[in-house]
Design a protein around this motif. Structure first.
Motif, short mmCIF file in Angstrom:
data_model
loop_
_atom_site.label_atom_id
_atom_site.label_comp_id
_atom_site.label_asym_id
_atom_site.label_seq_id
_atom_site.Cartn_x
_atom_site.Cartn_y
_atom_site.Cartn_z
N GLU A 68 0.89 -1.16 0.00
CA GLU A 68 0.00 0.00 0.00
C GLU A 68 0.93 1.22 0.00
O GLU A 68 1.60 1.48 0.98
N TRP A 70 1.59 5.22 -0.29
CA TRP A 70 1.00 6.54 -0.11
C TRP A 70 1.91 7.59 -0.71
O TRP A 70 3.14 7.54 -0.54
N LYS A 75 -3.49 7.03 -1.82
CA LYS A 75 -2.88 5.71 -1.71
C LYS A 75 -3.25 4.84 -2.90
O LYS A 75 -4.28 5.05 -3.55
N ARG A 132 -3.98 6.44 8.81
CA ARG A 132 -3.94 4.97 8.80
C ARG A 132 -4.07 4.41 10.18
O ARG A 132 -3.57 4.88 11.12
#
Length: 132
Positions: A68, A70, A75, A132
């Motif tokens: 993932e 960012w 993202k 997050r």
């Protein structure tokens, strides 16, 4: 120095809480001036939290696995063969929520200092600490 071979068995590696950084090229080992090249392993469930490189651009290339990624507050899932370009002073982070380690290649330039790598952590600051 005209050049130098770095083999997997001789590569300098730093073990972090989130994974391993293998130094393929940096000023201290190759006399590089413009490129820092790091083989990064992100362990399962780990990540390199929000940070920036004030005077360096970066390309993150996924060799194996899924991360993932960012860039600022956007993202995207990246898999083997995918990459991300990150401009100088741009906040970014990489997380591995998959079931196996992910292997990346991080290329930064130009070199900054003897390590070649300048980093400012911002993961405790807003908005990064709430993303997050």
């Amino acid at each position: 120095m005209k050049g130098k071979f770095i083999t997997a068995s001789t590569m300098e590696r730093d073990h972090m809480d989130w994974g391993v950084m293998g130094w393929a090229s940096r000023p201290a080992t190759t006399s590089a001036r413009d490129l820092v090249v790091i083989e990064v392993t992100l362990e399962t469930g780990q990540g390199h939290a929000f940070h920036k490189h004030p005077d360096q651009e970066e390309v993150i290339y996924v060799i194996d696995g899924t991360i993932e990624q960012w860039i600022e507050q956007e993202k995207q899932l990246l898999s083997s063969g995918d990459s991300a370009f990150i401009g100088a002073d741009v906040v970014h982070a990489s997380f591995n929520d998959s079931g196996s380690p992910a292997k990346l290649l991080a290329i930064l330039g130009p070199c900054i200092g003897e390590e070649g790598y300048a980093l400012v952590d911002v993961f405790e600051e807003e908005p990064w600490s709430s993303l997050r």
